[in-house]
Design a protein around this motif. Sequence first.
Motif, short mmCIF file in Angstrom:
data_model
loop_
_atom_site.label_atom_id
_atom_site.label_comp_id
_atom_site.label_asym_id
_atom_site.label_seq_id
_atom_site.Cartn_x
_atom_site.Cartn_y
_atom_site.Cartn_z
N VAL A 224 -14.64 -29.06 -29.99
CA VAL A 224 -14.42 -27.63 -29.82
C VAL A 224 -14.28 -27.32 -28.33
O VAL A 224 -14.58 -28.16 -27.47
CB VAL A 224 -15.58 -26.81 -30.43
CG1 VAL A 224 -15.51 -26.81 -31.95
CG2 VAL A 224 -16.94 -27.36 -29.97
N TYR A 225 -13.86 -26.11 -28.04
CA TYR A 225 -13.65 -25.77 -26.64
C TYR A 225 -13.82 -24.26 -26.41
O TYR A 225 -13.75 -23.46 -27.34
CB TYR A 225 -12.24 -26.18 -26.19
CG TYR A 225 -11.15 -25.36 -26.85
CD1 TYR A 225 -10.62 -24.23 -26.21
CD2 TYR A 225 -10.68 -25.68 -28.12
CE1 TYR A 225 -9.64 -23.46 -26.83
CE2 TYR A 225 -9.70 -24.92 -28.73
CZ TYR A 225 -9.19 -23.81 -28.08
OH TYR A 225 -8.24 -23.04 -28.70
N SER B 180 -16.30 -22.99 -37.71
CA SER B 180 -15.72 -21.77 -38.28
C SER B 180 -16.01 -20.61 -37.36
O SER B 180 -17.01 -20.60 -36.63
CB SER B 180 -16.29 -21.49 -39.68
OG SER B 180 -17.65 -21.10 -39.59
N ALA B 181 -15.15 -19.61 -37.40
CA ALA B 181 -15.33 -18.41 -36.58
C ALA B 181 -16.58 -17.64 -36.98
O ALA B 181 -17.13 -16.87 -36.19
CB ALA B 181 -14.09 -17.52 -36.69
N GLY B 182 -17.05 -17.85 -38.22
CA GLY B 182 -18.25 -17.16 -38.67
C GLY B 182 -19.52 -17.66 -38.00
O GLY B 182 -20.51 -16.93 -37.91
N ASN B 183 -19.53 -18.92 -37.56
CA ASN B 183 -20.64 -19.51 -36.81
C ASN B 183 -20.06 -20.20 -35.58
O ASN B 183 -20.01 -21.44 -35.50
CB ASN B 183 -21.41 -20.51 -37.67
CG ASN B 183 -22.19 -19.84 -38.78
OD1 ASN B 183 -23.10 -19.05 -38.54
ND2 ASN B 183 -21.82 -20.14 -40.02
N TRP C 7 -17.88 -21.18 -29.05
CA TRP C 7 -16.63 -21.93 -29.02
C TRP C 7 -15.50 -21.05 -29.58
O TRP C 7 -15.70 -20.33 -30.56
CB TRP C 7 -16.74 -23.21 -29.84
CG TRP C 7 -17.92 -24.05 -29.43
CD1 TRP C 7 -19.04 -24.29 -30.15
CD2 TRP C 7 -18.09 -24.73 -28.18
NE1 TRP C 7 -19.91 -25.09 -29.45
CE2 TRP C 7 -19.36 -25.36 -28.22
CE3 TRP C 7 -17.32 -24.85 -27.02
CZ2 TRP C 7 -19.85 -26.11 -27.17
CZ3 TRP C 7 -17.81 -25.61 -25.98
CH2 TRP C 7 -19.05 -26.23 -26.05
N THR C 8 -14.37 -21.13 -28.94
CA THR C 8 -13.25 -20.28 -29.37
C THR C 8 -12.35 -20.95 -30.39
O THR C 8 -11.48 -20.31 -30.99
CB THR C 8 -12.39 -19.85 -28.16
OG1 THR C 8 -11.97 -21.02 -27.45
CG2 THR C 8 -13.19 -18.97 -27.23
N LEU D 276 -21.18 -26.79 -34.26
CA LEU D 276 -20.28 -27.87 -34.65
C LEU D 276 -21.03 -28.66 -35.73
O LEU D 276 -22.10 -29.23 -35.47
CB LEU D 276 -19.95 -28.77 -33.45
CG LEU D 276 -18.85 -29.82 -33.65
CD1 LEU D 276 -17.57 -29.20 -34.17
CD2 LEU D 276 -18.58 -30.56 -32.34
N VAL D 277 -20.49 -28.64 -36.96
CA VAL D 277 -21.21 -29.14 -38.12
C VAL D 277 -21.02 -30.65 -38.27
O VAL D 277 -19.91 -31.18 -38.11
CB VAL D 277 -20.72 -28.42 -39.40
CG1 VAL D 277 -21.39 -29.00 -40.64
CG2 VAL D 277 -21.02 -26.92 -39.28
N MET D 278 -22.10 -31.33 -38.61
CA MET D 278 -22.06 -32.76 -38.93
C MET D 278 -21.95 -32.88 -40.45
O MET D 278 -22.92 -32.60 -41.17
CB MET D 278 -23.32 -33.45 -38.39
CG MET D 278 -23.41 -33.39 -36.87
SD MET D 278 -24.93 -34.11 -36.18
CE MET D 278 -26.14 -32.84 -36.59
N PRO D 279 -20.78 -33.25 -40.97
CA PRO D 279 -20.53 -33.14 -42.41
C PRO D 279 -21.30 -34.13 -43.28
O PRO D 279 -21.52 -33.86 -44.45
CB PRO D 279 -19.02 -33.38 -42.52
CG PRO D 279 -18.67 -34.18 -41.32
CD PRO D 279 -19.58 -33.72 -40.24
N VAL D 280 -21.71 -35.27 -42.72
CA VAL D 280 -22.46 -36.26 -43.50
C VAL D 280 -23.59 -36.78 -42.64
O VAL D 280 -23.55 -36.70 -41.40
CB VAL D 280 -21.55 -37.43 -43.94
CG1 VAL D 280 -20.51 -36.97 -44.95
CG2 VAL D 280 -20.86 -38.08 -42.74
#
Length: 389
Positions: free
Chosen positions: A253-254, A285-288, A272-273, A292-296
């Motif tokens: 992200v940036y 996601s723009a909602g959070n 993050w934009t 930065l989500v770790m999917p597993v």
Amino acid sequence: MADPVWEDSLTYTGLELRQSDSPIVMSDGTAMGSRPGVRPGDTGLTTSLAGSTINVSAGVATLYRSGQGVYRAAMPASTSPGSVAAAHATLARIDLVYLRVWDTDVDASGLRKAEAVYLAGTAAASPVAPTPAGTQIYIPLATISVPASGGGSPSVSTAVRPVTVAPGGILPDTALASGYYTGQYRDNSSTGALERWDGTAWRPWSSATRGIAPSGYTTGTYTGQYRDNTTTLSPDRWDGSAWTTTEQPTGSVYNASASLASHASTYFAVTWTGLRSSNRTGMWSAGNPTRLVMPVPGTYLLDGVIVWPGALGSADGRGEVRVNGAAVVDGRVNIGRGSVGNASAIIGGRVIATAGGQYVEVFLNQNTGSTVNGLICNFGITRLTANTS
């Protein structure tokens, strides 16, 4: 009452015998239907041209008409059904050569015989092969493409010639859109694969038996199946509803112009934009926007950079990485001290996700006494291993 064949003292009609022959030929998916055609690999009934003369070689075939059963036809010697009609002055044409069985009980022709037939098509800007009219019993043997006058010589194609096999045989027919029954096999000459009809689609035999599916398959056969992905060059796994890449999860992200308020001890999360890259859905996601989500689950490598603007002055710029809101020791942001120019701070380390869906954030602090604007922030994570300890 039906007569069983080959019993003494019984007499049979041609219809009875033809219908009794149906079990020796592949079904067409109907109760008494059969698939007509020539045998695979049989060079008989091949159409060729000698100048304008059409020749059909000796051979055998089965023909079928609904309600009339199977007609077995044999041509013991080569024959010529005629000569190619003269070319049109300006338009191309497609002609048809076919094997016909005359049965006066069906077509009222007054004949009972089998013969190769030539039927000239209609010249047109986009010509198509003609269709024999009426109640003719036939199978196509070849098409002849006839260019307009002065456009070259006619050419023969036997692609229209159907092929049939015994019940349960492997059918060499790439064009068959649907199988006749679940468990049918075919040889796909386009892909070189042996394929099985599973009731919905043709599946390569290897994938039907837990092998790697080709890249073009949009749905998997079973949960846990793998597919060759020619774009990522890594296998995909079918999770029951979608193909998921087996590449290690990675995302970055940036924010190219972040602002950071001043405070003596409070750290603020970077907003993050947007995503710079990701190979998993839902990592940002723009909602959070700070997450930065770790999917597993697994151990993730951190990488990134914070570029502090000159407004930082002589103050320190500090930072840390937090997992689910809690700071982690092995996830620090290097201290960046400003000056008249910019100063970079590197984000590095490793974090552990004990469950999929946990998230990481970058928190920064500065104590210049006023808001610092224009921070350039980049942050990424890549899973190294499934290890969570």
